[in-house]
Design an enzyme around this catalytic site. Structure first.
Site, short mmCIF file in Angstrom:
data_model
loop_
_atom_site.label_atom_id
_atom_site.label_comp_id
_atom_site.label_asym_id
_atom_site.label_seq_id
_atom_site.Cartn_x
_atom_site.Cartn_y
_atom_site.Cartn_z
CB ILE A 13 -0.96 0.00 1.21
CG1 ILE A 13 -1.72 -1.33 1.29
CG2 ILE A 13 -1.95 1.16 1.12
CD1 ILE A 13 -2.58 -1.50 2.54
CG ASN A 36 6.54 -8.50 3.78
OD1 ASN A 36 6.92 -9.43 3.05
ND2 ASN A 36 5.27 -8.29 4.03
CE LYS A 86 0.79 -7.68 4.04
NZ LYS A 86 0.07 -7.44 2.83
CB SER A 126 -7.02 -3.52 9.94
OG SER A 126 -7.74 -4.64 9.51
CE1 TYR A 151 -1.91 -6.37 10.89
CE2 TYR A 151 -4.09 -7.37 10.96
CZ TYR A 151 -3.23 -6.42 10.47
OH TYR A 151 -3.70 -5.49 9.57
CE LYS A 155 -2.11 -2.55 11.48
NZ LYS A 155 -1.12 -1.51 11.12
CG ASN A 201 -0.22 -15.53 5.18
OD1 ASN A 201 -0.19 -16.73 5.45
ND2 ASN A 201 0.76 -14.70 5.47
CG LEU A 203 -9.03 -14.62 -2.14
CD1 LEU A 203 -8.99 -16.14 -2.09
CD2 LEU A 203 -10.46 -14.11 -2.02
C1 UD1 Z 1 -6.73 -10.49 7.00
C2 UD1 Z 1 -7.02 -9.94 8.36
C3 UD1 Z 1 -6.97 -8.43 8.29
C4 UD1 Z 1 -5.63 -7.99 7.80
C5 UD1 Z 1 -5.36 -8.60 6.45
C6 UD1 Z 1 -3.93 -8.22 6.06
C7 UD1 Z 1 -8.48 -11.21 9.79
C8 UD1 Z 1 -9.90 -11.56 10.13
N1 UD1 Z 1 -8.33 -10.36 8.79
O1 UD1 Z 1 -7.85 -10.14 6.20
O2 UD1 Z 1 -7.15 -7.90 9.57
O3 UD1 Z 1 -5.59 -6.60 7.74
O4 UD1 Z 1 -5.51 -10.01 6.51
O5 UD1 Z 1 -3.12 -9.26 5.75
O6 UD1 Z 1 -7.58 -11.70 10.39
N2 UD1 Z 1 -9.21 -17.06 1.65
C9 UD1 Z 1 -9.36 -18.29 1.06
N3 UD1 Z 1 -8.24 -18.94 0.62
C10 UD1 Z 1 -6.98 -18.42 0.74
C11 UD1 Z 1 -6.84 -17.15 1.34
C12 UD1 Z 1 -7.98 -16.50 1.79
O7 UD1 Z 1 -10.47 -18.81 0.94
O8 UD1 Z 1 -6.01 -19.06 0.34
C13 UD1 Z 1 -10.41 -16.33 2.09
C14 UD1 Z 1 -10.42 -16.02 3.58
O9 UD1 Z 1 -10.98 -17.06 4.30
C15 UD1 Z 1 -11.26 -14.74 3.61
C16 UD1 Z 1 -10.96 -14.07 2.25
O10 UD1 Z 1 -10.43 -15.09 1.43
O11 UD1 Z 1 -12.62 -15.05 3.63
C17 UD1 Z 1 -9.95 -12.95 2.36
O12 UD1 Z 1 -8.81 -13.42 3.07
P1 UD1 Z 1 -7.48 -12.55 3.23
O13 UD1 Z 1 -7.07 -12.01 1.91
O14 UD1 Z 1 -6.51 -13.36 3.98
O15 UD1 Z 1 -7.95 -11.30 4.08
P2 UD1 Z 1 -8.71 -11.23 5.49
O16 UD1 Z 1 -8.64 -12.51 6.21
O17 UD1 Z 1 -10.06 -10.66 5.23
#
Ligand code: UD1
Length: 345
Positions: A13, A36, A86, A126, A151, A155, A201, A203
């Site tokens: 960001i 990172n 993060k 966040s 984490y 915040k 980590n 999505l």
């Molecule tokens: C997470 C943190 C958020 C943080 C952000 C930064 C939590 C609840 N949220 O966001 O505070 O600022 O990371 O790194 O801890 N998913 C899959 N498969 C994957 C990866 C993710 O299905 O391989 C899903 C997750 O279950 C979620 C969505 O995709 O429903 C988004 O996940 P992700 O991108 O990791 O973000 P958050 O978990 O929302």
């Protein structure tokens, strides 16, 4: 036009924000310990804006080096503080590393600001502070829920440290706290983007790395949530839209338009999308298949959250413009660019 310090300015960001600050005529000093991120990000920034920002390889936890940096770069008018760890899962394994890194950095900055006559700080927070909100879309007034990870706790505590510090010294500081929802995508030039270390980590990097064949299969964490298709719902926002909000936040403080010494804004689109909707839309706009399978829920995940961005819209004059289609296209263009540059070997 002002000189702005961006901590974590070579990060995901941070780098997009540096470009938007430069595009608005501001001068940027980046500090980053590259824990990172990569120094080559400076080349990407320079290619887009035509200006190479000043850069110092400094850890914000190191008070003495930070003090020297402020001596060297005089006349900084505002700080945007991105530098932080993060990874939610890692924070559960290494809580002290997270508390030290994320909190000592902030404390150092707040201590050094009055010494160097800097009043303004933007803090990266966040939507994790809301936990699973009772009402959606979630407003800035929603109650803070117990953090689900160290984490997330950093915040919450970071916000409190800022509030308490300013309460004690209202004449010396003002702050805008920005609560991000889920930033994704990359700059339209594909010169900068997200560069995850190792197995992602989050999505979107996992989606694009699976699409390009770096990963065999995406795991969808849960399909039995109380959502329309059973997968979890988030508010995905284009990182360039998010970056632009930081320019407005800094300018709001510099022009004394703030209503309080601490202001809080949600930065989201107001639209919730499920994991499966993200996968389907990605496949539609890129024409590339993303092999996936449904697995168990991920520990600590919440079911659904999306922003009420109305306050940021009206007060900050900021709106998230990009469509999710364009955002996903930009994420894919960036992944292709990384492949072209041989960054996947
Ligand atoms: C997470 C943190 C958020 C943080 C952000 C930064 C939590 C609840 N949220 O966001 O505070 O600022 O990371 O790194 O801890 N998913 C899959 N498969 C994957 C990866 C993710 O299905 O391989 C899903 C997750 O279950 C979620 C969505 O995709 O429903 C988004 O996940 P992700 O991108 O990791 O973000 P958050 O978990 O929302």
């Amino acid at each position: 036009m002002a000189k702005i310090l961006v901590t974590g300015g070579t990060g995901y960001i941070g780098s997009h924000t540096v470009v938007e600050l430069q595009n608005s005529g501001h001068e940027v000093v980046i500090i980053d310990n590259l824990s990172n991120s990569n120094i080559e990000v400076l080349n990407g920034i320079e290619k887009i804006s035509g200006i190479r920002p000043a850069f110092e390889n400094i850890d914000c936890v190191d008070y003495v080096s930070m003090d020297k940096m402020f001596e060297k770069h005089q006349n900084i008018k505002a700080i945007i503080h991105f530098a932080a760890s993060k990874a939610v899962g890692e924070s559960v394994q290494k809580p002290l590393a997270y508390y030290r890194n994320n909190l000592v950095s902030l404390i150092n900055l707040l201590q050094l600001m009055p010494i160097h006559h800097i009043e303004n700080i933007v803090f990266s927070s966040s939507c994790t502070v809301y936990g699973q909100p009772d009402q959606l879309p979630v407003t800035e007034n929603a109650p803070i829920k117990p953090a689900l990870s160290p984490y997330g706790n950093t915040k919450q505590i970071g916000e409190e440290i800022i509030r308490d510090t300013i309460h004690a010294n209202p004449n010396h500081y003002q702050s805008i706290i920005l609560r991000y929802f889920n930033p994704i995508g990359a700059h339209p030039t594909a010169e900068i983007g997200e560069l995850p270390n190792g197995i992602p980590n989050n999505l979107l990097p996992f989606v694009t790395q699976t699409a390009i064949g770096l990963r065999k299969q995406l795991q969808v964490f849960g399909n039995n949530y109380n959502t329309p298709d059973g997968s979890a719902v988030r508010d995905y926002i284009h990182v360039v839209d998010l970056a632009k909000a930081h320019v407005l936040a800094v300018e709001r403080m510099l022009m004394n338009k703030t209503k309080n010494t601490v202001e809080i804004f949600n930065l989201g689109t107001g639209r919730g999308l499920s994991v499966l909707e993200i996968i389907n839309t990605f496949e539609k706009v890129t024409g590339v298949k993303v092999p996936y399978r449904i697995v168990d829920r991920r520990e600590g995940d919440i079911e659904k959250v999306w922003a009420e961005p109305g306050y940021a819209n009206s007060e900050l004059g900021w709106v998230a413009h990009e469509t999710v289609e364009e955002t996903l296209r930009s994420a894919w263009a960036w992944e292709l660019k990384l492949a072209e540059k041989g960054k996947h070997e």
